[in-house]
Design an enzyme around this catalytic site. Sequence first.
Site, PDB file in Angstrom:
ATOM      1  NE  ARG A 119      30.401  34.786   1.473  1.00  0.00           N
ATOM      2  CZ  ARG A 119      30.958  35.912   0.983  1.00  0.00           C
ATOM      3  NH1 ARG A 119      30.633  36.352  -0.207  1.00  0.00           N
ATOM      4  NH2 ARG A 119      31.832  36.585   1.707  1.00  0.00           N
ATOM      5  CE1 TYR A 147       9.641  18.222   1.953  1.00  0.00           C
ATOM      6  CE2 TYR A 147      10.328  20.516   1.928  1.00  0.00           C
ATOM      7  CZ  TYR A 147      10.432  19.236   2.437  1.00  0.00           C
ATOM      8  OH  TYR A 147      11.336  18.992   3.438  1.00  0.00           O
ATOM      9  CG  ASP A 181      10.462  20.538  -5.878  1.00  0.00           C
ATOM     10  OD1 ASP A 181      11.212  19.602  -6.228  1.00  0.00           O
ATOM     11  OD2 ASP A 181      10.326  20.885  -4.686  1.00  0.00           O
ATOM     12  CE  LYS A 216      14.465  15.256   0.597  1.00  0.00           C
ATOM     13  NZ  LYS A 216      13.434  16.221   0.249  1.00  0.00           N
TER      14      LYS A 216
HETATM   15  C1  PLP Z   1      13.016  17.501   0.619  1.00  0.00           C
HETATM   16  C2  PLP Z   1      12.319  18.348  -0.367  1.00  0.00           C
HETATM   17  C3  PLP Z   1      12.552  19.729  -0.457  1.00  0.00           C
HETATM   18  C4  PLP Z   1      13.459  20.449   0.514  1.00  0.00           C
HETATM   19  O1  PLP Z   1      14.786  20.081   0.382  1.00  0.00           O
HETATM   20  P1  PLP Z   1      15.844  20.036   1.604  1.00  0.00           P
HETATM   21  O2  PLP Z   1      17.068  19.514   0.947  1.00  0.00           O
HETATM   22  O3  PLP Z   1      15.287  19.161   2.668  1.00  0.00           O
HETATM   23  O4  PLP Z   1      15.988  21.455   2.073  1.00  0.00           O
HETATM   24  C5  PLP Z   1      11.906  20.433  -1.447  1.00  0.00           C
HETATM   25  N1  PLP Z   1      11.048  19.836  -2.307  1.00  0.00           N
HETATM   26  C6  PLP Z   1      10.786  18.518  -2.239  1.00  0.00           C
HETATM   27  C7  PLP Z   1       9.827  17.917  -3.215  1.00  0.00           C
HETATM   28  C8  PLP Z   1      11.407  17.737  -1.276  1.00  0.00           C
HETATM   29  O5  PLP Z   1      11.110  16.427  -1.211  1.00  0.00           O
END
Ligand code: PLP
Length: 385
Positions: free
Chosen positions: A51, A104, A177, A202
């Site tokens: 951890r 998001y 982000d 992603k």
């Molecule tokens: C998918 C996404 C998230 C969240 O991420 P997870 O891996 O699904 O928890 C945050 N910001 C954006 C722009 C996303 O596309």
Amino acid sequence: MTDSPNFDTVAIHAGQEFDPTTGAVIPPVYLTSTFVQDGIGGLRGGYEYSRGGNPTRDSLQTLLAALEGGQLALSFASGLAAEDTLLRAALVPGDHIVLGNDVYGGTHRLIERVHGPWGVRNSTVEMSDLAAVETAIIPGETKMLWVETPSNPLMKISDITALAEIGHRHGVTVVVDNTFASPALQQPLALGADVVVHSTTKYLGGHSDVLGGALIFGTDNELAQKASFLQFAAGPISAPLDAWLTIRGIKTLSVRMDRHCSNAQAIAEHLVAHPALDGIYYPGLPSHPGHELAAAQMSGFGGMISLAFSGGAPAARAFAESTQLFQLAESLGGVESLVNYPAEMTHASVRGTELEVPDNIVRLSVGIEYVGDLIADIDGALAKL
Ligand SMILES: *Cc1c(COP(=O)(O)O)cnc(C)c1O
């Protein structure tokens, strides 16, 4: 490596030294929860318990820091786990956060419904309107500006340099982000942001086979150390195999992004005057309001396109349910093309709020298949409307 290797080289080599014991080109996956000590407190390489630290996670974190040009990167079980850690490290009850009105949906849900009850307040604002952002900041109370560019699903482009300047003038931590662009196309820390957030699920992972998230810190070492402590103390870490799969994906990030961009550009240009569409949201089109800004702050326009259907919700739904190569699913950024109906899928959680997405919008995550096949698939679905 040379003193300042190119991004494409960094993506393959940073944190990826071969195994010194066997010479294995690929560092092993350290599937272990704990580490033997040479006498009490005699740790090998500082490793004690996974951890707190695991070599595979460290290898991903080193890679992510190098890709974004940060001092420190932390990796997490999901993008939202990364965001939650950042919010808790940076904010205390009473603090206020300004975020985009098309952020998001899961980010809005986390800030509003999880952190809201703990006393963190938020305002949503049109992030591409700098004067509106300046007005939304409450001096002394706003502690964080949350920027997402390109935004989801309307691909609005916000000026990171200008927003960082506004934020810093008010002593606000500026978060970007960078999930939609990926570090291959956009480098927010170099543009003045303090922290970069990723859903590595992603484009970074890139193969729709692993969830993950990351925080990458610029020069705010105090915040980085607080988040690092929380990662250890609360444990929302990425597991070794997840970290390894993400590293594996990142090695091809640049070549994948090239193809995502060229495929998306070709599709957007093909559809630009289509009678079934009211609008196409793609920053690579000169008609997009953020086109020039995107050209200046990004090195490519990305693989995400949204379409507005003149036939309203029925046409949008029928299209989303009739493509074949574009599979109907949430998420984005994988090698395979996906189609999404935001109003009832990715953005269902913001229905009834000011973040609601129009019900005639369909979002495409353009994959890296042969573009002629993708266009034929889209044309086939449009012909059925
Ligand atoms: C998918 C996404 C998230 C969240 O991420 P997870 O891996 O699904 O928890 C945050 N910001 C954006 C722009 C996303 O596309």
